[in-house]
Design a protein around this motif. Structure first.
Motif, short mmCIF file in Angstrom:
data_model
loop_
_atom_site.label_atom_id
_atom_site.label_comp_id
_atom_site.label_asym_id
_atom_site.label_seq_id
_atom_site.Cartn_x
_atom_site.Cartn_y
_atom_site.Cartn_z
N TYR A 158 -22.40 -2.80 20.98
CA TYR A 158 -23.25 -3.64 20.13
C TYR A 158 -24.73 -3.41 20.44
CZ TYR A 158 -19.15 -6.23 18.54
OH TYR A 158 -17.94 -6.60 17.97
N ASP A 159 -25.07 -3.19 21.69
CA ASP A 159 -26.46 -2.90 22.05
C ASP A 159 -26.95 -1.62 21.38
OD1 ASP A 159 -26.56 -5.15 23.61
OD2 ASP A 159 -26.25 -4.10 25.52
N ALA A 160 -26.02 -0.69 21.15
CA ALA A 160 -26.38 0.57 20.49
C ALA A 160 -26.32 0.45 18.97
CB ALA A 160 -25.45 1.69 20.96
N GLY A 161 -26.02 -0.75 18.46
CA GLY A 161 -25.94 -0.94 17.03
C GLY A 161 -24.69 -0.36 16.41
N GLU A 162 -23.61 -0.27 17.18
CA GLU A 162 -22.36 0.33 16.70
C GLU A 162 -21.21 -0.64 16.86
OE1 GLU A 162 -23.67 4.82 18.23
OE2 GLU A 162 -22.01 3.75 19.18
N ASP A 163 -20.17 -0.44 16.04
CA ASP A 163 -18.94 -1.21 16.20
C ASP A 163 -18.15 -0.64 17.37
OD1 ASP A 163 -19.30 -3.03 14.11
OD2 ASP A 163 -18.51 -1.62 12.63
N HIS A 191 -16.33 4.14 23.04
CA HIS A 191 -17.21 3.43 23.98
C HIS A 191 -16.57 3.14 25.33
CE1 HIS A 191 -18.78 2.49 19.89
NE2 HIS A 191 -19.91 2.81 20.48
N ARG A 312 -15.39 6.49 10.00
CA ARG A 312 -16.73 5.96 10.30
C ARG A 312 -17.84 6.93 9.96
NH1 ARG A 312 -16.42 2.33 15.61
NH2 ARG A 312 -14.45 1.28 15.21
#
Length: 313
Positions: A158-163, A191, A312
């Motif tokens: 989430y910090d990287a802007g990803e699911d 991740h 994705r």
């Protein structure tokens, strides 16, 4: 009288048969060993002290905990571990070891890597360290692996802007399978990997080698209880998908792979455990037209991760 004085003097002249000894005295003795292996050298004493402190010091525990240190034993295993970049803190070399190509390569690789202390030790000490295994004069100490916490994997995504795209392993006990999964997660933009604390493979030297270096950048988290870790993911809005031969749908039909998801892979023989299977939001299967009954964890994870990455993209 002069002749007698010469005989009585302490100065030695040329003697019969001394030529070979003098020639050998002028020959080199090979490359100078590293300072850490020269007895009496300051660095040798420091390395010995550090080795003793490492053996006595209990491993600190972070949020995910640490494994215990591990020893890689034998000339070929040590060289292979160093070639593959397996992290190491100490290379023990037996005193008066027969110097062959593997020994020389191990010393060279350890020196080039940096951060690996070289320690010369007598054979009885290496026998004691390895519980009598055939160490062949080389023992490599692997530091404890620092596991992440399962929550850290989702937070980093989430910090990287990803699911989040996470793989959890249920009952996988072969470290090589764990290493293969770590490699696939890294290849397809995942991740991290979650493993149970008990009855499961950990990040050993074998797992590091199979990961082909990707374990250095792909975190592995350890869960005290895998079922509770999956339930925590569900509460955070992450879909939990279990792979099962009798799954209700095929992975190609699962739209959940496009969003935040945890893919749970069971052991090759038993599959998912009952509690873990009941915790999953979906149970899906991988179509296998060739008729194989199952895939090992590394291959199964790779197939599903590829499908998730394709959706994705």
């Amino acid at each position: 009288m002069a002749a007698n004085n010469r005989r009585m003097s302490g100065k030695k002249g040329a003697q019969v048969g001394s030529g070979g000894q003098r020639r050998r005295g002028l020959e080199g003795k090979g490359p100078t060993p590293p300072a850490e292996m020269r007895k009496g050298h300051k660095k040798n004493r420091i390395a010995a002290a550090q080795a003793k402190q490492t053996a006595r010091r209990p491993a600190p525990r972070g949020r995910g905990g640490k494994s215990t240190s591990e020893l890689v034993v034998g000339r070929n295993p040590v060289v292979e571990a160093l070639r593959e970049g397996v992290p190491a803190t100490m290379l023990y070399v037996q005193q008066f070891i027969d110097n062959d190509e593997r020994v020389r390569e191990a010393l060279q690789l350890a020196g080039e890597r940096g951060g690996i202390h070289l320690m010369e030790a007598p054979r009885p000490e290496l026998d004691r360290m390895t519980n009598g295994l055939n160490h062949q004069g080389l023992v490599l100490q692997i530091p404890p692996y620092e596991y992440a916490h399962p929550e850290d994997l989702a937070a980093a995504a989430y910090d990287a802007g990803e699911d989040p795209l996470i793989v959890a392993l249920d009952g996988v006990t072969d470290p090589r399978n764990l290493g293969a999964v770590v490699r696939s997660v890294s290849a397809f933009g995942g991740h991290g990997v979650v493993v149970p604390e008990r009855r499961a493979a950990g990040m050993t030297a074998g797992a590091w080698k199979t990961s082909a270096g990707t374990a250095a950048r792909t975190p592995v988290a350890r869960a005290t209880n895998l079922t509770r870790a999956l339930e925590a993911y569900k509460k955070a809005g992450i879909i939990v998908v279990g792979l099962a031969a009798d799954g209700d749908a095929e992975i190609g039909d699962l739209e959940a792979l496009e969003g935040p998801v945890v893919i749970v892979v069971g052991s090759e023989g038993k599959g998912l455990s009952r509690l873990v299977g009941e915790t999953c939001d979906y149970r899906v299967r991988i179509p296998m037209p060739g008729g194989a009954e199952s895939l090992n964890a590394g291959v199964a994870a790779g197939v599903v991760l590829y499908e998730a990455a394709r959706r994705r993209a």
